[in-house]
Design an enzyme around this catalytic site. Structure first.
Site, mmCIF file in Angstrom:
data_model
loop_
_atom_site.group_PDB
_atom_site.id
_atom_site.type_symbol
_atom_site.label_atom_id
_atom_site.label_comp_id
_atom_site.label_asym_id
_atom_site.label_seq_id
_atom_site.Cartn_x
_atom_site.Cartn_y
_atom_site.Cartn_z
ATOM 1 N N LYS A 157 0.830 -1.308 0.162
ATOM 2 C CA LYS A 157 0.040 -0.003 0.078
ATOM 3 C C LYS A 157 0.732 1.171 -0.010
ATOM 4 O O LYS A 157 1.786 1.251 0.639
ATOM 5 C CB LYS A 157 -0.814 0.084 1.332
ATOM 6 C CG LYS A 157 -1.840 -1.000 1.485
ATOM 7 C CD LYS A 157 -2.783 -0.878 2.453
ATOM 8 C CE LYS A 157 -3.897 -1.882 2.586
ATOM 9 N NZ LYS A 157 -4.790 -1.655 1.848
ATOM 10 N N ARG A 202 -10.467 -11.587 1.711
ATOM 11 C CA ARG A 202 -11.281 -12.328 0.878
ATOM 12 C C ARG A 202 -10.793 -13.948 0.848
ATOM 13 O O ARG A 202 -11.242 -14.802 1.005
ATOM 14 C CB ARG A 202 -11.874 -11.999 -0.475
ATOM 15 C CG ARG A 202 -10.980 -11.689 -1.432
ATOM 16 C CD ARG A 202 -11.167 -10.924 -2.609
ATOM 17 N NE ARG A 202 -11.066 -9.623 -2.107
ATOM 18 C CZ ARG A 202 -11.551 -8.519 -2.942
ATOM 19 N NH1 ARG A 202 -11.788 -8.788 -4.421
ATOM 20 N NH2 ARG A 202 -11.467 -7.109 -2.798
HETATM 21 N N1 BES Z 1 -8.403 -4.092 4.261
HETATM 22 C C1 BES Z 1 -8.436 -3.320 2.926
HETATM 23 C C2 BES Z 1 -9.726 -2.620 2.883
HETATM 24 C C3 BES Z 1 -9.850 -1.440 3.467
HETATM 25 C C4 BES Z 1 -9.739 -0.051 3.018
HETATM 26 C C5 BES Z 1 -10.432 -1.322 5.053
HETATM 27 C C6 BES Z 1 -9.684 1.058 3.561
HETATM 28 C C7 BES Z 1 -10.560 -0.050 5.548
HETATM 29 C C8 BES Z 1 -10.189 1.140 4.993
HETATM 30 C C9 BES Z 1 -8.604 -4.498 2.061
HETATM 31 O O1 BES Z 1 -7.686 -5.655 2.315
HETATM 32 C C10 BES Z 1 -7.771 -3.866 0.630
HETATM 33 O O2 BES Z 1 -6.821 -3.557 0.574
HETATM 34 N N2 BES Z 1 -8.696 -3.885 -0.235
HETATM 35 C C11 BES Z 1 -8.238 -3.439 -1.721
HETATM 36 C C12 BES Z 1 -8.827 -4.474 -2.551
HETATM 37 C C13 BES Z 1 -8.300 -4.329 -3.978
HETATM 38 C C14 BES Z 1 -6.734 -4.606 -3.933
HETATM 39 C C15 BES Z 1 -8.934 -5.061 -4.818
HETATM 40 C C16 BES Z 1 -9.108 -2.093 -1.888
HETATM 41 O O3 BES Z 1 -10.298 -1.804 -1.247
HETATM 42 O O4 BES Z 1 -8.469 -1.219 -2.342
HETATM 43 MN MN MN Z 2 -5.410 -5.468 1.751
#
Ligand code: BES
Ligand code: MN
Ligand code: ZN
Length: 486
Positions: free
Chosen positions: A263, A337
């Protein structure tokens, strides 16, 4: 903080601080304060701008009177009031008591004879009094309110509200703990400790057992971290023959760096909250153990830390989940997921009638609904409607998103494996839910709550301080209790 009912005559208590919740433009309730106090308050009201609008709060001092300090708290328009209106007003009241360093107070409210309202007030008081100050060496802003008495409140409802809100505060504490304190191992230890305290069954599986049981999806997500994954299974069994069996599953990423698809810095901050679903599961089990409904309840958590390293799982990897389906990894940051694939497969093998999962799953859900509302997804209409009805009462906002777009579903069915772990930019919360659905057993009713937004308060609002909110505990717990007519 102690929250209790105050019986009968207001004069029987020696407490000299009083709060009054008032609907807009309606001051009738003031007469309950006795002639002296109420006429003085009415006098002051002529000189100040208090209308009883939601969020309004006035402090009035009356030296020498039965109540030396009176707080007026607005509830807004009578016709618009929901249970959460009372929860928010009580939260606002107790926050002010804290600030003014008051130890004991009486609270007067309209509609307290209604158990739902009594309960909401008790919850608002306990939720509003919460602070996370474990790491503040000087606890300057941490005055503790010792006791609030709800005048003519419903005794049983207050007790229930206390149990629910204290569980929610427990969840907030856990969520607020950082990744260097709560990791998969210490989260599992906490589950074990809780189980011993409350008489729940608890089984923890380590990384070797996780592999042996075929949970290679959870294991893969966890293998990049120096702290290995854990699988947590808590069980509450009622004394008699249970009326129903239900499983609550929580996403338990103790930290989500994104993994090899790392990230950017602004997005990594606060990712200690990626275990909010898991913590909520512990909170629900705590409520269930205390309320003892005649329902068999299982709490399931796949705990892992998503880290980049030489042993991390990669984009392009193909992994076999517990139910036999193959997952292709497109993006290691869509890890929740992947862990839930195994947790839902395991949950399905318990043959429950229903599964609820709670997961901080997608940023896309926050884009769709804003940060205060959870996305709700289901494979069963009636079950979804029941959860929505309960959520109205708990004030935990949920909004359903569709699962019937078969064109969209094709996006996760591409590639060399049965499913791929991302479905592209558009409808990201829905394709994530569709991915999860692949791992829910035939005939099991399922509701998925994407709590990415409401699990964390970026700034304080309502009865939440900044930080973990404990979202989902009360809705899930109330749903389980409702199955036993409570
Ligand atoms: N834990 C995150 C989702 C999240 C984002 C929770 C912001 C709380 C605040 C999840 O694991 C994630 O990183 N999701 C990605 C998915 C994408 C790579 C398809 C996202 O939402 O960007
Ligand atoms: Mn994630
Ligand atoms: Zn995540």
């Amino acid at each position: 903080m102690e929250v209790k009912r105050l019986e009968g005559d207001l004069r029987t208590s020696d407490i000299d601080v009083c709060g009054v919740l008032l609907f807009e433009g309606d001051t009738k309730l003031l007469s309950k304060l006795g002639r002296g106090v109420s006429s003085r308050v009415r006098k002051v009201l002529e000189t100040i701008d208090f209308k009883g609008k939601e969020g309004q709060l006035e402090r009035i001092t009356l030296p020498g009177q039965r109540f030396g300090v009176v707080y007026l708290v607005g509830l807004g328009k009578r016709e618009k009031a929901q249970p959460d209106t009372f929860r928010r007003a009580s939260g606002l009241f107790v926050k002010r008591l804290k600030k003014d360093k008051i130890e004991r107070a009486v609270l007067i409210s309209p509609r307290v004879e209604n158990p739902t309202i009594s309960q909401a007030i008790a919850e608002g008081l306990i939720l509003g009094s919460y602070t996370f100050d474990r790491y503040k060496s000087k606890k300057e802003n941490s005055h503790e309110v010792k006791e609030v008495l709800i005048w003519r409140g419903e005794e049983e409802a207050i007790k229930k509200g206390k149990i629910l809100a204290e569980a929610q505060n427990y969840v907030r504490d856990l969520v607020n703990e950082p990744g260097n304190v709560i990791n998969p191992i210490t989260l599992a230890e906490e589950a074990k400790r809780l189980a011993e305290e409350l008489g729940l069954e608890c089984k923890i599986y380590d990384e070797k057992e996780i592999q042996k049981m075929g949970m290679l999806a959870l294991w893969s997500v966890g293998k990049g971290s120096a702290t290995p994954p854990r699988f947590i299974h808590l069980t509450y069994r009622p004394k008699g023959k249970p009326k129903d069996r239900i499983v609550i599953v929580g996403k338990g990423l103790t930290f989500d760096s994104g993994g090899l698809n790392i990230k950017p810095e602004n997005y990594m901050r606060t990712m200690k909250m990626d275990k909010s679903g898991a913590c909520a599961v512990l909170g629900v089990m705590r409520v269930v153990a205390k309320m003892k409904p005649n329902i068999e309840v299982h709490g399931i958590v796949g705990a892992a830390e998503n880290m980049p390293s030489g042993s991390a799982y990669r984009p392009d990897d193909i992994i076999r989940a517990k139910n036999g389906k193959y997952i292709e990894i497109d993006n290691t940051d869509a890890e929740g997921r992947v862990t839930l694939a195994d947790a839902l497969s395991y949950a399905s093998e318990l043959k429950p009638s229903k599964i609820i999962d709670l997961a901080t799953l997608t940023g896309a859900c926050m884009v769709a609904l804003g940060e205060y509302t959870a996305g709700l997804f289901t494979n069963n209409r009636e079950f979804a409607e029941e959860i929505k009805k309960i959520a109205k009462k708990t004030g935990e906002r949920v909004w359903e998103l569709p699962m019937d777009d078969e064109q969209l579903r094709k996006k996760i069915k591409k590639g060399p494996a049965d499913v791929v772990n991302t479905g592209g930019r558009y409808g990201g919360a829905i394709t994530a839910a569709m991915f999860l659905e692949e791992f829910v057993g035939e005939g099991i009713k399922w509701v998925h709550l994407d709590i990415a937004g409401p699990a964390w308060a970026r700034e304080e609002y309502g009865y939440h301080p900044q930080g973990g909110t404990g979202f989902g505990v009360r809705t899930c717990a109330e749903y389980i209790l409702s199955l036993d007519g409570r």
